[in-house]
Design a protein around this motif. Structure first.
Motif, short mmCIF file in Angstrom:
data_model
loop_
_atom_site.label_atom_id
_atom_site.label_comp_id
_atom_site.label_asym_id
_atom_site.label_seq_id
_atom_site.Cartn_x
_atom_site.Cartn_y
_atom_site.Cartn_z
N LEU A 57 0.76 -4.32 32.12
CA LEU A 57 0.50 -5.77 32.68
C LEU A 57 1.41 -6.52 33.57
N LYS A 58 2.39 -6.74 32.93
CA LYS A 58 3.43 -7.30 33.76
C LYS A 58 3.94 -6.62 34.97
N ARG A 59 4.07 -5.25 34.73
CA ARG A 59 4.39 -4.62 36.07
C ARG A 59 3.27 -4.64 37.07
N VAL A 60 1.91 -4.53 36.97
CA VAL A 60 1.17 -4.49 37.81
C VAL A 60 0.89 -5.89 38.34
N LEU A 61 1.31 -7.05 37.52
CA LEU A 61 1.28 -8.29 38.08
C LEU A 61 2.14 -8.66 39.23
N PHE A 62 3.26 -7.84 38.77
CA PHE A 62 4.64 -8.02 39.74
C PHE A 62 4.02 -7.36 41.09
N LEU A 63 3.43 -6.35 41.09
CA LEU A 63 2.92 -5.53 42.28
C LEU A 63 1.95 -6.41 43.11
N CYS A 64 1.29 -7.11 42.31
CA CYS A 64 0.24 -8.19 43.07
C CYS A 64 0.78 -9.12 43.54
N ASP A 65 1.73 -9.71 42.82
CA ASP A 65 2.71 -10.85 43.55
C ASP A 65 3.51 -10.43 44.65
N LEU A 66 3.80 -9.10 44.63
CA LEU A 66 4.75 -8.52 45.74
C LEU A 66 3.72 -8.63 47.11
N ILE A 67 2.49 -8.14 46.83
CA ILE A 67 1.48 -8.22 47.84
C ILE A 67 1.05 -9.44 48.42
N ASN A 68 1.01 -10.30 47.26
CA ASN A 68 0.55 -11.80 47.60
C ASN A 68 1.40 -12.60 48.25
N SER A 69 2.68 -12.25 48.08
CA SER A 69 3.82 -13.27 48.74
C SER A 69 4.22 -12.71 49.97
N THR A 70 3.81 -11.35 50.37
CA THR A 70 4.43 -10.58 51.56
C THR A 70 3.25 -10.91 52.61
N LEU A 71 2.01 -10.49 52.34
CA LEU A 71 1.16 -10.34 53.66
C LEU A 71 0.40 -11.66 53.51
N HIS A 72 0.24 -12.06 54.63
CA HIS A 72 -0.50 -13.39 55.09
C HIS A 72 -1.93 -13.10 55.01
N GLU A 73 -2.79 -14.22 55.09
CA GLU A 73 -4.04 -14.29 54.91
C GLU A 73 -4.68 -13.36 56.10
N GLN A 74 -5.58 -12.57 55.68
CA GLN A 74 -6.35 -11.52 56.71
C GLN A 74 -5.45 -10.73 57.60
N ASP A 75 -4.37 -10.21 57.04
CA ASP A 75 -3.44 -9.15 57.27
C ASP A 75 -3.93 -8.15 56.89
N VAL A 76 -4.89 -7.20 57.69
CA VAL A 76 -5.49 -5.94 57.06
C VAL A 76 -4.24 -5.10 57.03
N ASN A 77 -4.52 -4.55 56.07
CA ASN A 77 -3.41 -3.37 55.56
C ASN A 77 -4.19 -2.32 54.49
N LEU A 78 -4.92 -1.20 55.13
CA LEU A 78 -5.83 -0.33 54.32
C LEU A 78 -4.63 0.50 53.61
N LYS A 79 -3.60 0.99 54.26
CA LYS A 79 -2.59 1.80 53.53
C LYS A 79 -2.36 1.07 52.03
N VAL A 80 -2.00 -0.19 52.29
CA VAL A 80 -1.32 -1.17 51.03
C VAL A 80 -2.63 -1.03 50.04
N PHE A 81 -3.89 -1.34 50.55
CA PHE A 81 -4.91 -1.25 49.65
C PHE A 81 -4.95 -0.19 48.84
N GLU A 82 -4.89 1.04 49.49
CA GLU A 82 -5.00 2.42 48.94
C GLU A 82 -4.10 2.74 47.99
#
Ligand code: ZN
Length: 236
Positions: free
Chosen positions: A73-98
């Protein structure tokens, strides 16, 4: 009783929506708004608005194994935080999603702290590469020489986290900011970034090498992701 939730969507990137009544005990949203849940999201609102109205969420994959195990849990939450703090709203990034989806499936399958750390580091490397921070791995960041035949030279090879790339054996002794590493780690980093996503779960490192890789990746994230990532302290 409403809840504002941030979603990472494959078609519109990061969006925020308000879920009416989601805090009520018998909310129609149930567990679908929990973090790390893959859902089919239906929402509406004007284009380019900052806050959409969430109509419904159907759970596609709850990723329960990632949530029930604290180390996961703490590791995947970190990954979500990394995405959340780096991508801006409506920055589409299919590669990152997959990549995130694939990584959550890998986390579901694997056990053991080293393997969890390896999966987290591979995600971080591919994520940073996808958002423009790919490390330079073929030429020395100081002299621009390609040291690929010199990895086993007496001075070895280094990695400079701020300059974001490898340091050849000739430049390494004079570079105080470099982390000394070896060809195995550098080749693993290369492979982590270039390998087909469907083979990501085949990348495995020894405990000792994982420790070295983890140190490099941790410092690399610190050096290149400007924003404070809350879950980091919790992780270390
Ligand atoms: Zn050099």
């Amino acid at each position: 009783a409403d809840k504002i939730v941030t979603f990472f969507t494959h078609r519109y990137g990061k969006i925020q929506g308000v879920a009416k009544g989601a805090r009520r005990l018998k909310s129609k949203f149930g567990a679908s708004l929990e973090p790390i849940t893959h859902i089919n999201l239906i929402y509406f609102g004007k284009e380019n608005t900052n806050l959409y109205k969430i109509n419904s969420c159907d759970i596609l994959e709850p990723f329960s194994k990632c949530k029930d195990d604290l180390d996961k849990l703490k590791r995947v939450l970190f990954l979500c935080d990394l995405i959340n703090s780096t991508l801006h709203e409506q920055d589409v990034n299919l590669k990152v999603f997959e990549l995130l989806l694939k990584t959550l499936h890998i986390f579901t399958e694997i056990e053991g702290l080293e393997r969890l750390d390896t999966a987290m580091d591979i995600f971080s490397l591919r994520f940073l590469s996808a958002v423009g921070f790919a490390p330079k791995l073929t030429h020395c960041v100081y002299c621009n020489k390609n040291p690929s035949y010199d990895y086993r030279g007496s001075n070895g090879i280094g990695f400079h986290v701020v300059k974001g790339g490898i340091v050849c054996g000739d430049c390494l002794p004079a570079s105080e900011d470099s982390i000394k590493t070896n060809s195995g780690i550098i080749n693993f980093i290369k492979k982590s970034i270039s390998i087909n996503p469907s083979n990501l779960d085949r990348l495995i490192l020894s405990r000792e090498m994982e420790r070295d890789l983890h140190k490099i990746i941790r410092l690399y994230i610190y050096a290149h992701i400007d924003r404070e990532i809350k879950s980091y302290d919790f992780l270390n």
